[in-house]
Design an enzyme around this catalytic site. Sequence first.
Site, PDB file in Angstrom:
ATOM      1  N   GLY A  85       4.872   1.480   4.303  1.00 35.85           N
ATOM      2  CA  GLY A  85       6.390   1.889   4.482  1.00 35.85           C
ATOM      3  C   GLY A  85       7.518   1.112   4.035  1.00 35.85           C
ATOM      4  N   LYS A 137       0.040   4.581  -0.345  1.00 33.98           N
ATOM      5  CA  LYS A 137      -0.483   5.157   0.920  1.00 33.98           C
ATOM      6  C   LYS A 137      -0.126   6.692  -0.562  1.00 33.98           C
ATOM      7  CE  LYS A 137      -0.270   3.603   4.852  1.00 33.98           C
ATOM      8  NZ  LYS A 137       0.132   3.725   6.876  1.00 33.98           N
ATOM      9  N   HIS A 150      -9.069   1.492   4.837  1.00 33.41           N
ATOM     10  CA  HIS A 150      -7.932   1.487   5.687  1.00 33.41           C
ATOM     11  C   HIS A 150      -8.424   2.240   6.893  1.00 33.41           C
ATOM     12  CE1 HIS A 150      -4.178   2.658   6.753  1.00 33.41           C
ATOM     13  NE2 HIS A 150      -3.865   1.249   6.005  1.00 33.41           N
ATOM     14  N   GLY A 177       2.850   2.101  10.666  1.00 38.35           N
ATOM     15  CA  GLY A 177       3.647   3.874  11.107  1.00 38.35           C
ATOM     16  C   GLY A 177       4.580   3.536  11.883  1.00 38.35           C
ATOM     17  N   SER A 184       3.891  -2.233  10.146  1.00 31.14           N
ATOM     18  CA  SER A 184       5.239  -2.109  10.604  1.00 31.14           C
ATOM     19  C   SER A 184       5.395  -3.811   9.488  1.00 31.14           C
ATOM     20  CB  SER A 184       6.066  -1.959  11.456  1.00 31.14           C
ATOM     21  OG  SER A 184       5.501  -0.570  12.311  1.00 31.14           O
ATOM     22  N   ASN A 220       1.345  -0.849  -0.050  1.00 32.33           N
ATOM     23  CA  ASN A 220       0.013  -0.049  -0.006  1.00 32.33           C
ATOM     24  C   ASN A 220       0.942   0.899  -0.725  1.00 32.33           C
ATOM     25  OD1 ASN A 220      -1.616   2.175   0.537  1.00 32.33           O
ATOM     26  ND2 ASN A 220      -2.554   1.446   2.660  1.00 32.33           N
ATOM     27  N   GLU A 260      -4.886  -5.325  10.696  1.00 33.62           N
ATOM     28  CA  GLU A 260      -3.326  -3.838  10.813  1.00 33.62           C
ATOM     29  C   GLU A 260      -3.929  -3.132  11.795  1.00 33.62           C
ATOM     30  OE1 GLU A 260      -2.258  -2.624   6.703  1.00 33.62           O
ATOM     31  OE2 GLU A 260      -4.172  -1.159   7.081  1.00 33.62           O
ATOM     32  N   GLU A 282      -6.540   4.654   8.382  1.00 34.42           N
ATOM     33  CA  GLU A 282      -6.503   5.801   7.597  1.00 34.42           C
ATOM     34  C   GLU A 282      -7.150   6.601   7.006  1.00 34.42           C
ATOM     35  OE1 GLU A 282      -2.846   5.981   5.343  1.00 34.42           O
ATOM     36  OE2 GLU A 282      -1.683   4.836   7.694  1.00 34.42           O
TER      37      GLU A 282
HETATM   38  P1  13P Z   1       3.135   0.674   7.622  1.00 26.68           P
HETATM   39  O1  13P Z   1       3.878  -0.923   6.910  1.00 26.68           O
HETATM   40  O2  13P Z   1       4.049   1.506   7.240  1.00 26.68           O
HETATM   41  O3  13P Z   1       2.903   0.371   9.235  1.00 26.68           O
HETATM   42  O4  13P Z   1       2.402   0.557   6.981  1.00 26.68           O
HETATM   43  C1  13P Z   1       0.774  -0.525   7.485  1.00 26.68           C
HETATM   44  C2  13P Z   1      -0.446  -0.165   6.097  1.00 26.68           C
HETATM   45  O5  13P Z   1      -1.010   0.787   6.895  1.00 26.68           O
HETATM   46  C3  13P Z   1      -0.480  -0.594   4.689  1.00 26.68           C
HETATM   47  O6  13P Z   1      -1.513  -1.033   4.877  1.00 26.68           O
END
Ligand code: 13P
Length: 251
Positions: A235, A11, A95, A173, A213, A9, A167, A97
């Site tokens: 990330g 983002k 998601h 993150g 992560s 992803n 998640e 976010e």
């Molecule tokens: P990270 O791997 O950056 O923690 O993000 C996870 C995520 O939100 C994937 O959708």
Amino acid sequence: MRTPIIAGNWKLFKKCCDAQDFVAKLIPLVQKTSDVEIVIAPVFTVLSTVKQAIAGSNIKLSAQDCFWEEEGAFTGEISPGMLVDAGCSHVIIGHSERRQYFGETDETVNRKIKAAIAAGLTVLFCIGETLAERETDKTFEVLRTQVENGLAGLARDDLAKVVIAYEPVWAIGTGKTATDEQAQVAHAFIRKVVGELFTVQLAEAIRILYGGSVKPENVRGLMNQPDIDGALVGGASLKADSFGAIVNYKA
Ligand code: 13P
């Protein structure tokens, strides 16, 4: 046997050149990988660029969201059929976010999931508890509610087009991964809830990804857990080397 999925992803990162560069680097790293489904989810504006870049490879294309209406006076939205038209086979829905910053609710997530399935997309349906919810022992309650509401009204046949991504919000993150055991406990619980809502057979077949992560260093321990069927990577999916290493976790 559930085929593992490793999905990246991106983002709100990567314009055209960066996306093309990434794909050119990733293809040779994963071209021999046959037993893992590989998915990348760029921003809408580079979907068609990435579609061309991955043509003929074993990499699939996902969007990061969609609307539930197919067309109409909905300025700024993108429909599931348009994603199919742009070359997507997958779409991320719900998601954290989007729930946190854009007012996404279980109800809008449910409408989007239904519309995406109707258009023929495979949905990466995200759920997960916040730190406050975990610390007050609400994890199972939150996960149950999100699964029940997100999948409400789906037919048994629809479930083949759903992948759940667990998640935990506190692990996204933050560099803080859930331990292998914490993730396994949550995944087993989610599978149990799916079994109660649908059938045990369908619960056994559904794939549940872990996200939060995930890195080349911790992916193997997570993937060794019996109920973890893949990863949704943020990330570490932005660099072809690290994403390739995660895809090739078995090597
Ligand atoms: P990270 O791997 O950056 O923690 O993000 C996870 C995520 O939100 C994937 O959708």
